[in-house]
Design a protein around this motif. Structure first.
Motif, PDB file in Angstrom:
ATOM      1  N   ALA A 137       0.807  -1.213   0.000  1.00  0.00           N
ATOM      2  CA  ALA A 137       0.000   0.000   0.000  1.00  0.00           C
ATOM      3  C   ALA A 137       0.841   1.263   0.000  1.00  0.00           C
ATOM      4  CB  ALA A 137      -0.940   0.009   1.210  1.00  0.00           C
ATOM      5  N   LEU A 138       2.148   1.139   0.271  1.00  0.00           N
ATOM      6  CA  LEU A 138       3.038   2.307   0.218  1.00  0.00           C
ATOM      7  C   LEU A 138       3.200   2.822  -1.209  1.00  0.00           C
ATOM      8  CD1 LEU A 138       5.806   1.127   2.718  1.00  0.00           C
ATOM      9  CD2 LEU A 138       4.127   2.947   3.110  1.00  0.00           C
ATOM     10  N   GLY A 139       2.900   1.987  -2.208  1.00  0.00           N
ATOM     11  CA  GLY A 139       2.938   2.432  -3.598  1.00  0.00           C
ATOM     12  C   GLY A 139       4.321   2.608  -4.182  1.00  0.00           C
ATOM     13  N   ILE A 140       5.356   2.039  -3.555  1.00  0.00           N
ATOM     14  CA  ILE A 140       6.733   2.211  -4.046  1.00  0.00           C
ATOM     15  C   ILE A 140       6.904   1.576  -5.414  1.00  0.00           C
ATOM     16  CG2 ILE A 140       9.137   1.600  -3.588  1.00  0.00           C
ATOM     17  CD1 ILE A 140       8.411   1.910  -0.572  1.00  0.00           C
ATOM     18  N   GLY A 141       6.424   0.364  -5.577  1.00  0.00           N
ATOM     19  CA  GLY A 141       6.359  -0.254  -6.896  1.00  0.00           C
ATOM     20  C   GLY A 141       7.684  -0.707  -7.471  1.00  0.00           C
ATOM     21  N   ALA A 142       7.602  -1.255  -8.673  1.00  0.00           N
ATOM     22  CA  ALA A 142       8.781  -1.784  -9.363  1.00  0.00           C
ATOM     23  C   ALA A 142       9.817  -0.695  -9.580  1.00  0.00           C
ATOM     24  CB  ALA A 142       8.375  -2.407 -10.700  1.00  0.00           C
ATOM     25  N   GLN A 143      11.062  -1.006  -9.188  1.00  0.00           N
ATOM     26  CA  GLN A 143      12.195  -0.083  -9.343  1.00  0.00           C
ATOM     27  C   GLN A 143      11.984   1.242  -8.603  1.00  0.00           C
ATOM     28  OE1 GLN A 143      15.092  -1.144 -11.114  1.00  0.00           O
ATOM     29  NE2 GLN A 143      13.949  -3.074 -11.072  1.00  0.00           N
ATOM     30  N   GLY A 144      10.983   1.284  -7.700  1.00  0.00           N
ATOM     31  CA  GLY A 144      10.730   2.492  -6.925  1.00  0.00           C
ATOM     32  C   GLY A 144      10.037   3.599  -7.682  1.00  0.00           C
ATOM     33  N   LEU A 145       9.463   3.267  -8.847  1.00  0.00           N
ATOM     34  CA  LEU A 145       8.839   4.280  -9.695  1.00  0.00           C
ATOM     35  C   LEU A 145       7.349   4.451  -9.407  1.00  0.00           C
ATOM     36  CD1 LEU A 145      10.574   3.412 -13.089  1.00  0.00           C
ATOM     37  CD2 LEU A 145      11.146   5.231 -11.480  1.00  0.00           C
ATOM     38  N   GLY A 146       6.837   3.690  -8.438  1.00  0.00           N
ATOM     39  CA  GLY A 146       5.414   3.752  -8.122  1.00  0.00           C
ATOM     40  C   GLY A 146       4.672   2.589  -8.731  1.00  0.00           C
ATOM     41  N   GLY A 147       3.756   1.974  -7.952  1.00  0.00           N
ATOM     42  CA  GLY A 147       2.988   0.856  -8.486  1.00  0.00           C
ATOM     43  C   GLY A 147       2.313   0.060  -7.392  1.00  0.00           C
ATOM     44  N   LEU A 148       1.604  -0.974  -7.810  1.00  0.00           N
ATOM     45  CA  LEU A 148       0.818  -1.784  -6.885  1.00  0.00           C
ATOM     46  C   LEU A 148       1.653  -2.809  -6.129  1.00  0.00           C
ATOM     47  CD1 LEU A 148      -2.267  -2.521  -9.185  1.00  0.00           C
ATOM     48  CD2 LEU A 148      -2.233  -1.007  -7.195  1.00  0.00           C
ATOM     49  N   THR A 149       2.771  -3.237  -6.696  1.00  0.00           N
ATOM     50  CA  THR A 149       3.533  -4.337  -6.108  1.00  0.00           C
ATOM     51  C   THR A 149       4.934  -3.885  -5.717  1.00  0.00           C
ATOM     52  OG1 THR A 149       2.329  -5.888  -7.525  1.00  0.00           O
ATOM     53  CG2 THR A 149       4.306  -6.706  -6.434  1.00  0.00           C
ATOM     54  N   THR A 150       5.186  -3.870  -4.417  1.00  0.00           N
ATOM     55  CA  THR A 150       6.507  -3.567  -3.877  1.00  0.00           C
ATOM     56  C   THR A 150       7.171  -4.818  -3.342  1.00  0.00           C
ATOM     57  OG1 THR A 150       5.797  -1.319  -3.306  1.00  0.00           O
ATOM     58  CG2 THR A 150       7.765  -2.159  -2.189  1.00  0.00           C
ATOM     59  N   VAL A 151       6.370  -5.711  -2.711  1.00  0.00           N
ATOM     60  CA  VAL A 151       6.905  -6.989  -2.243  1.00  0.00           C
ATOM     61  C   VAL A 151       6.122  -8.140  -2.866  1.00  0.00           C
ATOM     62  CG1 VAL A 151       7.922  -6.238  -0.074  1.00  0.00           C
ATOM     63  CG2 VAL A 151       5.498  -6.826  -0.146  1.00  0.00           C
ATOM     64  N   LEU A 152       6.827  -9.228  -3.145  1.00  0.00           N
ATOM     65  CA  LEU A 152       6.220 -10.442  -3.680  1.00  0.00           C
ATOM     66  C   LEU A 152       5.913 -11.440  -2.568  1.00  0.00           C
ATOM     67  CD1 LEU A 152       8.619 -10.885  -6.716  1.00  0.00           C
ATOM     68  CD2 LEU A 152       6.338  -9.883  -6.748  1.00  0.00           C
ATOM     69  N   ASP A 153       6.619 -11.315  -1.468  1.00  0.00           N
ATOM     70  CA  ASP A 153       6.367 -12.166  -0.315  1.00  0.00           C
ATOM     71  C   ASP A 153       7.113 -11.572   0.884  1.00  0.00           C
ATOM     72  OD1 ASP A 153       5.553 -14.193   1.354  1.00  0.00           O
ATOM     73  OD2 ASP A 153       6.268 -15.825   0.076  1.00  0.00           O
ATOM     74  N   ILE A 154       6.628 -11.898   2.073  1.00  0.00           N
ATOM     75  CA  ILE A 154       7.290 -11.506   3.316  1.00  0.00           C
ATOM     76  C   ILE A 154       7.471 -12.772   4.150  1.00  0.00           C
ATOM     77  CG2 ILE A 154       7.003 -10.282   5.501  1.00  0.00           C
ATOM     78  CD1 ILE A 154       5.856  -7.958   3.959  1.00  0.00           C
ATOM     79  N   LYS A 155       8.714 -13.064   4.484  1.00  0.00           N
ATOM     80  CA  LYS A 155       9.041 -14.265   5.243  1.00  0.00           C
ATOM     81  C   LYS A 155       9.503 -13.858   6.636  1.00  0.00           C
ATOM     82  CE  LYS A 155       8.728 -17.314   3.021  1.00  0.00           C
ATOM     83  NZ  LYS A 155       7.542 -18.029   2.431  1.00  0.00           N
ATOM     84  N   ILE A 156       9.047 -14.563   7.659  1.00  0.00           N
ATOM     85  CA  ILE A 156       9.362 -14.208   9.046  1.00  0.00           C
ATOM     86  C   ILE A 156       9.787 -15.446   9.818  1.00  0.00           C
ATOM     87  CG2 ILE A 156       8.501 -13.201  11.200  1.00  0.00           C
ATOM     88  CD1 ILE A 156       6.429 -11.671   9.575  1.00  0.00           C
ATOM     89  N   LYS A 157      10.887 -15.339  10.580  1.00  0.00           N
ATOM     90  CA  LYS A 157      11.298 -16.364  11.528  1.00  0.00           C
ATOM     91  C   LYS A 157      11.537 -15.696  12.876  1.00  0.00           C
ATOM     92  CE  LYS A 157      13.639 -19.943  10.327  1.00  0.00           C
ATOM     93  NZ  LYS A 157      14.673 -20.926   9.891  1.00  0.00           N
TER      94      LYS A 157
END
Length: 402
Positions: A137-157
């Motif tokens: 939702a931050l809208g950073i997007g591909a290459q930081g140019l703005g867009g819907l997808t900034t992360v493809l997955d978030i992994k936590i341990k």
């Protein structure tokens, strides 16, 4: 190492001082965990320095919000980690344990869509889903140019920690997840089949969408006509130079010495190419993170007459101010696609600082090399305007106007 599968020699010994290239990519960073059993499981990651540079760590107070901290850090990471990619997060243990947990988390398979479909079954999975939605939702997007997808997955341990502590580490990985996983059980050698190219989409680049630029005849007036976000196709002679070359150039300028190449009216590409094999003129040659050259930008533009720069991700305030002052421009090449970028390079030769290896100054002859105008001659940066626009479009997080 197979002679036709060369990796760029990127490892430097004596890191705080001479930073001498070991020339064979050794030594590696090795973590070993002894566990019960009769076999050895090996996970190998050839990780990029650009994304590793953006790693974050904090000793939070136990009452603080991990979600708030992550959402504060992501914009500060900029685009040098080549989003969209993955975030590995380690929680608990001690400082070094949290960092190791974050790196280990990045080794796990991407499964966020499966998790979304079945729903969370524990608090860690709930946290993964919450962060996945809010980071995008931050809208950073591909290459930081703005867009819907900034992360493809978030992994936590996570791991148990002291009552007074809440260590949290976050390590990003670009979409180029170069991992190998195998098990040795004594039955013979491991054979890994390469991925099938049929699994990847067929991509072609339509050169008609870009404005062709002749680097050999370019003028300041040409540069002034470019608009933020405009696609250019670079042709002609393009110089290269990254950290070590810039430091040496500035040292020479401070001593009044003549540089090995005249930068006046030229463009410089922040890259350290891989050595060529077979009929290649150069190996993979993707851009490196431009912000590392920010501290050199004002002096180089002022004293050499350099006209413009090409790199990866955003520029910081000091570099943007220098670009605006000198009516220069910063162009962004696509990070994470070094092999494809190299196909636009038709000739390459070393023209300065040959002892620096891959960090020497090369002169490339390029043909229709695609770049985006990231900072124009007025100082407008698409890495600021793009994410702000997309964050407002998505509408889940209030937009903060600087």
């Amino acid at each position: 190492l197979h002679p036709e599968n060369k990796l760029r020699a990127s490892i430097l010994a004596d890191p705080a001082f001479t930073r001498r290239n070991t020339k064979d990519n050794t030594p590696s960073v090795l973590n070993v965990e002894m566990v019960p059993g009769h076999h050895v499981e090996v996970a190998v990651a050839a990780k990029g320095g650009g994304s590793e540079n953006k790693s974050k760590f904090a000793m939070l107070n136990p009452s603080e919000s991990i979600v708030d901290w992550v959402l504060e850090m992501i914009p500060k990471m900029g685009a040098g980690w080549c989003p969209p990619g993955m975030l590995g997060i380690g929680i608990g243990g001690t400082a070094e344990k949290a960092m190791l947990l974050a790196k280990e988390a990045l080794m796990e398979p991407i499964d966020i869509t499966e998790l979304q479909a079945r729903g969370a079954s524990n608090r860690i999975e709930e946290l993964r889903l919450e962060l996945y939605e809010k980071v995008n939702a931050l809208g950073i997007g591909a290459q930081g140019l703005g867009g819907l997808t900034t992360v493809l997955d978030i992994k936590i341990k996570d791991y148990p920690t002291h009552a007074a502590n809440l260590p949290v580490a976050m390590i990003p990985n670009c979409a180029a997840t170069r991992h190998a996983h195998f098990t040795l059980d004594g039955s013979g050698p491991v054979m890994l089949d390469p991925p099938s190219l049929e699994d990847w989409p067929k991509l072609t680049y339509d050169a008609s969408k870009g404005t062709r630029v002749d680097l050999d005849t370019i003028t300041p007036e040409d540069v002034a006509s470019w608009k933020p976000g405009q696609t250019l196709l670079l042709n002609g002679k393009l110089l290269t130079g990254r950290d070590a070359a810039h430091k040496r150039m500035v040292d020479m300028l401070n001593k009044g010495e003549e540089l090995p190449v005249d930068l006046k009216g030229r463009f410089i590409y922040y890259v350290g190419p891989v050595d060529p094999v077979r009929d290649e003129v150069v190996g993979p040659a993707g851009p490196t993170t431009a912000t590392r050259m920010d501290k050199f930008t004002e002096q180089v533009l002022a004293q050499t007459g350099l006209l413009g720069m090409v790199g990866k991700a955003e520029r910081g305030p000091a570099a943007i101010e220098a670009i605006k002052k000198h009516k220069s421009a910063y162009l962004m090449a696509v990070g994470g696609s070094a092999y494809l970028v190299s196909k636009a390079i038709k000739a390459a030769k070393v023209v300065g600082f040959a002892d620096l290896g891959m960090e020497a100054i090369y002169e490339f002859t390029v043909q229709d090399m695609p770049v985006t105008v990231a900072v124009d001659s007025t100082g407008e940066s698409v890495h600021k305007t793009g994410p702000r626009e997309w964050q407002a479009r998505i509408g889940k997080i209030p937009v903060v106007v600087e």
